[in-house]
Scaffold this motif. Structure first.
Motif, short mmCIF file in Angstrom:
data_model
loop_
_atom_site.label_atom_id
_atom_site.label_comp_id
_atom_site.label_asym_id
_atom_site.label_seq_id
_atom_site.Cartn_x
_atom_site.Cartn_y
_atom_site.Cartn_z
N LYS A 1 0.82 -1.20 0.00
CA LYS A 1 0.00 0.00 0.00
C LYS A 1 0.86 1.26 0.00
N SER B 1 -2.92 6.84 -0.98
CA SER B 1 -3.61 6.49 -2.21
C SER B 1 -5.08 6.24 -1.86
N GLU C 1 -5.67 2.36 -4.93
CA GLU C 1 -5.54 1.00 -4.41
C GLU C 1 -6.82 0.23 -4.68
N ILE D 1 -2.02 -1.87 -6.49
CA ILE D 1 -1.96 -0.42 -6.67
C ILE D 1 -1.76 -0.11 -8.15
#
Ligand SMILES: C[S@@+](CC[C@H](N)C(=O)[O-])C[C@H]1O[C@@H](n2cnc3c(N)ncnc32)[C@H](O)[C@@H]1O
Length: 290
Positions: free
Chosen positions: A6, A10, A55, A69
């Motif tokens: 991650k 985002s 994401e 992602i």
């Protein structure tokens, strides 16, 4: 779409995100080809730019929760040769992250980009005021929900050089209780995105059944008619609104989340006909993905 860790800041997208980004990218690609021989400056404007990354959460075949992602709209636009880019974003952390992502992936383009931190409802007007008759703008407005005000759309519609993709949030329809029992706060929210309160008269009909106290009862018109009404509202201010739009759904719940709509301010019948065919084709091909 590879698995990655991650990235802080985002935003999260659903299954519909892939189709949304596919449509915007395909249109951008063809838009630039169509304008290749015209002596105009091609400008990309992203009103809700995000951090550059999205994401995606999805379930693998074995039922395992996975995240991937992918590049969001702003980074995707940089794959194509616009003369200038405007990225607007309210969240300061996200716009910083977007700048970092651009520096990492497209350092050669940084001088062509304006990173603008602020509310798109205020900043877009200033951006449009900087464009001239020698410019053509492709704009993408991708709010989470009810952030885009009708007045902002009106201002865009008056600038005769914009092709606009607007991801219209269908959470608005969920606020329109089927029996018309809608709080004043929700009425205000709906009207701020549709421009006035006429929807209250146009989207509800009197039910043949009376209430216990002989008061009239109401029913909302069919969902499809609500969607047509929304596009008809855009047609009151834009010279062209594509009859084809893409309904983006949360597949697991089979719930419509957004309607991706195309409109343009160009009054030329030829330009409108070309855009109309292009939009229809892209939307059709988007059915096969996601
Ligand atoms: C759905 S996300 C955008 C995703 C992006 N288009 C992409 O493809 O990666 C919406 C973004 O709009 C931003 N935002 C919310 N309200 C805004 C406003 N009034 N003006 C500008 N940006 C806003 C949020 O912080 C969020 O990053």
């Amino acid at each position: 779409m590879g698995k990655q860790t991650k990235q802080k800041g985002s935003h999260f997208g659903g299954e519909w995100t892939i189709q949304k980004l596919y449509i915007i990218e395909e249109y951008a690609k063809t838009y630039l080809i169509a304008l290749k021989n015209q002596k105009v400056r091609k400008i990309y404007i992203d009103g809700f730019a995000g951090s550059g990354k999205t994401e995606l959460k999805h379930e693998s075949k074995s039922g395992e929760q996975c995240a991937a992602i992918i590049d969001g709209s702003a980074l995707l636009s940089l794959k194509y040769d616009f003369d200038e880019y405007y990225f607007l974003e309210l969240d300061e952390d996200r716009i910083k992250l977007l700048e970092e992502n651009v520096e990492n992936s497209y350092p050669q383009k940084i001088d062509k980009i304006h990173f603008i931190s602020g509310d798109c409802n205020e900043e877009l007007t200033k951006v449009l005021a900087r464009t001239t008759i020698y410019d053509r703008c492709l704009m993408f407005l991708d709010p989470y929900a009810l952030e885009l005000k009708w007045e902002t759309l009106e201002k865009i519609s008056k600038c005769n050089r914009v092709d606009l993709w607007y991801l219209f949030p269908l959470s608005v329809v969920r606020l329109m209780a089927k029996n018309k029992d809608i709080s004043d706060t929700n009425k205000e929210k709906i009207s701020s995105i549709l421009g006035n309160q006429n929807w209250l008269d146009e989207l509800f009909v009197e039910s043949p059944q009376m209430s216990f106290f002989d008061e009239p009862q109401y029913e909302r018109v069919e969902y499809e008619k609500v969607l047509e009404y929304i596009k008809a509202r855009f047609s009151t201010i834009f010279p062209f609104v594509s009859p084809d739009s893409k309904l983006l759904k949360n597949k697991s719940k089979n719930a419509p989340m957004f309607m991706l709509c195309f409109m343009m301010t160009n009054k030329s019948a030829k330009a409108q006909s070309l855009a109309s065919k292009l939009v229809k084709g892209i939307i059709k091909s988007a059915e096969k993905i996601g």
